[in-house]
Design a protein around this motif. Structure first.
Motif, PDB file in Angstrom:
ATOM      1  N   LEU A 137      -3.632  47.153 -40.425  1.00  0.00           N
ATOM      2  CA  LEU A 137      -3.254  46.789 -39.065  1.00  0.00           C
ATOM      3  C   LEU A 137      -1.745  46.621 -38.941  1.00  0.00           C
ATOM      4  O   LEU A 137      -1.089  46.095 -39.854  1.00  0.00           O
ATOM      5  N   THR A 138      -1.196  47.039 -37.814  1.00  0.00           N
ATOM      6  CA  THR A 138       0.202  46.738 -37.529  1.00  0.00           C
ATOM      7  C   THR A 138       0.308  45.274 -37.100  1.00  0.00           C
ATOM      8  O   THR A 138      -0.683  44.645 -36.692  1.00  0.00           O
ATOM      9  N   ALA A 139       1.505  44.720 -37.158  1.00  0.00           N
ATOM     10  CA  ALA A 139       1.714  43.337 -36.733  1.00  0.00           C
ATOM     11  C   ALA A 139       1.331  43.153 -35.265  1.00  0.00           C
ATOM     12  O   ALA A 139       0.751  42.127 -34.875  1.00  0.00           O
ATOM     13  N   ASP A 187       4.563  40.787 -44.450  1.00  0.00           N
ATOM     14  CA  ASP A 187       5.071  40.151 -43.229  1.00  0.00           C
ATOM     15  C   ASP A 187       4.454  38.761 -43.096  1.00  0.00           C
ATOM     16  O   ASP A 187       3.801  38.260 -44.016  1.00  0.00           O
ATOM     17  N   LYS A 188       4.620  38.126 -41.954  1.00  0.00           N
ATOM     18  CA  LYS A 188       4.127  36.756 -41.802  1.00  0.00           C
ATOM     19  C   LYS A 188       2.615  36.658 -41.922  1.00  0.00           C
ATOM     20  O   LYS A 188       2.079  35.598 -42.264  1.00  0.00           O
ATOM     21  N   TRP A 189       1.914  37.762 -41.672  1.00  0.00           N
ATOM     22  CA  TRP A 189       0.459  37.751 -41.766  1.00  0.00           C
ATOM     23  C   TRP A 189      -0.019  37.879 -43.210  1.00  0.00           C
ATOM     24  O   TRP A 189      -1.212  37.870 -43.481  1.00  0.00           O
ATOM     25  N   ALA A 194      -2.070  32.032 -42.163  1.00  0.00           N
ATOM     26  CA  ALA A 194      -1.471  32.385 -40.868  1.00  0.00           C
ATOM     27  C   ALA A 194      -2.507  32.847 -39.845  1.00  0.00           C
ATOM     28  O   ALA A 194      -2.520  32.373 -38.699  1.00  0.00           O
ATOM     29  N   PHE A 195      -3.369  33.788 -40.220  1.00  0.00           N
ATOM     30  CA  PHE A 195      -4.301  34.350 -39.248  1.00  0.00           C
ATOM     31  C   PHE A 195      -5.344  33.328 -38.790  1.00  0.00           C
ATOM     32  O   PHE A 195      -5.506  33.116 -37.576  1.00  0.00           O
ATOM     33  N   PRO A 196      -6.078  32.663 -39.691  1.00  0.00           N
ATOM     34  CA  PRO A 196      -7.076  31.703 -39.201  1.00  0.00           C
ATOM     35  C   PRO A 196      -6.473  30.545 -38.416  1.00  0.00           C
ATOM     36  O   PRO A 196      -7.068  30.085 -37.421  1.00  0.00           O
ATOM     37  N   VAL A 197      -5.299  30.062 -38.823  1.00  0.00           N
ATOM     38  CA  VAL A 197      -4.662  28.975 -38.073  1.00  0.00           C
ATOM     39  C   VAL A 197      -4.251  29.454 -36.684  1.00  0.00           C
ATOM     40  O   VAL A 197      -4.420  28.739 -35.685  1.00  0.00           O
ATOM     41  N   ALA A 198      -3.723  30.683 -36.595  1.00  0.00           N
ATOM     42  CA  ALA A 198      -3.340  31.234 -35.287  1.00  0.00           C
ATOM     43  C   ALA A 198      -4.552  31.399 -34.382  1.00  0.00           C
ATOM     44  O   ALA A 198      -4.462  31.188 -33.163  1.00  0.00           O
ATOM     45  N   LEU A 199      -5.693  31.774 -34.957  1.00  0.00           N
ATOM     46  CA  LEU A 199      -6.922  31.893 -34.170  1.00  0.00           C
ATOM     47  C   LEU A 199      -7.297  30.561 -33.522  1.00  0.00           C
ATOM     48  O   LEU A 199      -7.610  30.495 -32.333  1.00  0.00           O
ATOM     49  N   ILE A 200      -7.285  29.498 -34.332  1.00  0.00           N
ATOM     50  CA  ILE A 200      -7.665  28.179 -33.810  1.00  0.00           C
ATOM     51  C   ILE A 200      -6.723  27.758 -32.689  1.00  0.00           C
ATOM     52  O   ILE A 200      -7.160  27.250 -31.641  1.00  0.00           O
ATOM     53  N   LYS A 201      -5.430  27.955 -32.881  1.00  0.00           N
ATOM     54  CA  LYS A 201      -4.464  27.542 -31.862  1.00  0.00           C
ATOM     55  C   LYS A 201      -4.669  28.310 -30.558  1.00  0.00           C
ATOM     56  O   LYS A 201      -4.707  27.718 -29.469  1.00  0.00           O
TER      57      LYS A 201
END
Length: 372
Positions: A137-139, A187-189, A194-201
C-alpha cells in the motif's frame, strides 16, 4: 443456579449489558453478491438475539479491496445501510446489543474475490501459510483505508448498531500492520502501533460526531502469532495497553482456541493469556475471551480467569436459547449435539452449513449421528 455469566455488566461508556455472554462473530458466507444482507442472515441472528448480552455480527468488509470471503457482508457504501439496519434491529429489538465487526482482509484474499485486483498489504510479503503476493500500500492508500473504517463506523451508527468491533485478529490487515513478519515499511506506518492506534482515534472522532455516548467501540486481537518472526503474547499486551491509553475503547476481544488457554509459543508460561491481559489493562476496560466454551462451568472458569465477557460461537449455533435456558433453570433441555434434521429450525443458512458446520468446523461439532 447463581451463574456469574448471568450478571449484568456496565461498559466504560455506560452501556449496560444484561449478561456476560457475547455471541462470537462467525462468518456465514450468506450475503448477496454485492454484500447486501440476506433474509437468512437476519433470521439467523434474530433467533439468537433474546439471550446474549451482546451479539457481534460477522466481519463486514469496509472497502472493495477488503473482502476476504465469498458472499461476505459489506459496509463499503451508503446504499447498504437499509440492508444492515435489518440485522441491527432484529438483534436490538430483542434486547441484545448489536455490534458489527469491521473487516479488511489485507493479503488474506485473492484476485478472484477482488474482481481481478491484486490483494494489498503493508508490505509485499506473502502470508506464511501461502496465498497470493500482495501489493504494498502507498502511504496515501493507508490514510484512505483508515478513513474507510471511519465511514463504515458512520454507516453502522446510521443502521442502528449498538457498536463496532475492529477485526484486528486472525492475521487480517490491522494485525498485518502490527506484525514484524508482515510489516517491513520504513515510513511512519512501519511503526507497529501506528495503524491500529490511528484506527481507534479516527473511529472515536466519528463516534463523537455521529453517535450517542453509549456507542460501543471494541478491538479484536490475536494474543500471539505462532509462525517464524511472529509476535509473542507480551507484544500483544503492549498493543492492548496502547489501544486503551486514551480511554476510547470499551473492550478488548481475545481470539483464542481455548478461552483460558496459555501461550502456544512460549510454552513455559502456564498462566492463562486472559489473566495476563486482565492484569495489564485498565480495570474499567472490559476483556472478552473466546474459545471452546460450551457449558456453564467453562463460562464461569473464563470469568474467574479474568474475563468480563465470554464469547460463544458453535454452542449458540447448536443451542440458540442457551442463555435463556440457564436463566430459567432448564439446564436439562440444553442441546449440545447437532442433528442435520434441525438445520431449518436453527435457521442456519445453507452456505454456512456447507462451509463451516460440515466443513472447516466439523471437528468441533458433535453430531447426533456420531453419538454412540
Amino acid at each position: 443456579m447463581d451463574y456469574k455469566f448471568l450478571k449484568p455488566l456496565t461498559l466504560p461508556n455506560g452501556t449496560i449489558l444484561r449478561n456476560r455472554i457475547a455471541m462470537a462473530p462467525t462468518t456465514l458466507d450468506s450475503s448477496f453478491y454485492d454484500g447486501h444482507i440476506s433474509k437468512d442472515e437476519v433470521d439467523y441472528y434474530s433467533l439468537r438475539s433474546s439471550g446474549p448480552g451482546m451479539i457481534i455480527v460477522e466481519a463486514a468488509f469496509i472497502n472493495s479491496l477488503g473482502q476476504g470471503f465469498p458472499e461476505q457482508i459489506s459496509i463499503s457504501n451508503d446504499d447498504l445501510i437499509p440492508s444492515l439496519s435489518k440485522v441491527a434491529h432484529a438483534i436490538t429489538n430483542n434486547g441484545s446489543k448489536a455490534v458489527l465487526q469491521l473487516h479488511h482482509a489485507g493479503r488474506l484474499t485473492n484476485h478472484q474475490l477482488l474482481g481481478d485486483s491484486q490483494p494489498v498489504a503493508p508490505s509485499a510479503i506473502k502470508d506464511p501459510n501461502g496465498g497470493e503476493l500482495p501489493r504494498e500500500l502507498t502511504a496515501l492508500e493507508v490514510e484512505q483505508i483508515i478513513d474507510d473504517y471511519a465511514q463504515a463506523t458512520r454507516r453502522a451508527i446510521l443502521a442502528g448498531f449498538s457498536g463496532i468491533e475492529i477485526h484486528g485478529a486472525n492475521r487480517f490487515l490491522p494485525q498485518q500492520f502490527f506484525s514484524r513478519q508482515a510489516n517491513h515499511r520504513t515510513d511512519k506506518w512501519g511503526d507497529k502501533f501506528a495503524f491500529p492506534v490511528a484506527l481507534i482515534k479516527k473511529i472515536s472522532d466519528i463516534v463523537d460526531e455521529h453517535a450517542t455516548p453509549d456507542f460501543i467501540i471494541g478491538y479484536r486481537m490475536s494474543p500471539e502469532e505462532t509462525y517464524e518472526d511472529g509476535y509473542h503474547y507480551n507484544e500483544a499486551i503492549e498493543l492492548a495497553q496502547e489501544l486503551t491509553k486514551d480511554g476510547r475503547l470499551d473492550y478488548i476481544h481475545l481470539s483464542q482456541f481455548n478461552a483460558v488457554g496459555t501461550p502456544l509459543v512460549d510454552k513455559v508460561v502456564k498462566q492463562p493469556l486472559v489473566t495476563m491481559f486482565r492484569e495489564s489493562l485498565p480495570k474499567n476496560v472490559a476483556l472478552i475471551t473466546v474459545g471452546g466454551v460450551r457449558n456453564p462451568q467453562q463460562a464461569n472458569d473464563a470469568l474467574d480467569a479474568g474475563a468480563e465477557l465470554v464469547a460463544m460461537g458453535i454452542q449458540l449455533i447448536i443451542e440458540p436459547k442457551w442463555v435463556e435456558k440457564h436463566a430459567n433453570n432448564e439446564e436439562s433441555s440444553v442441546s449440545y449435539v447437532l442433528s442435520p434434521t434441525d438445520y431449518e429450525a436453527l435457521q442456519i443458512p445453507e452456505p454456512a452449513i456447507r462451509m463451516w458446520i460440515e466443513g472447516a468446523l466439523k471437528q468441533f461439532v458433535r453430531f447426533a449421528k456420531n453419538e454412540s
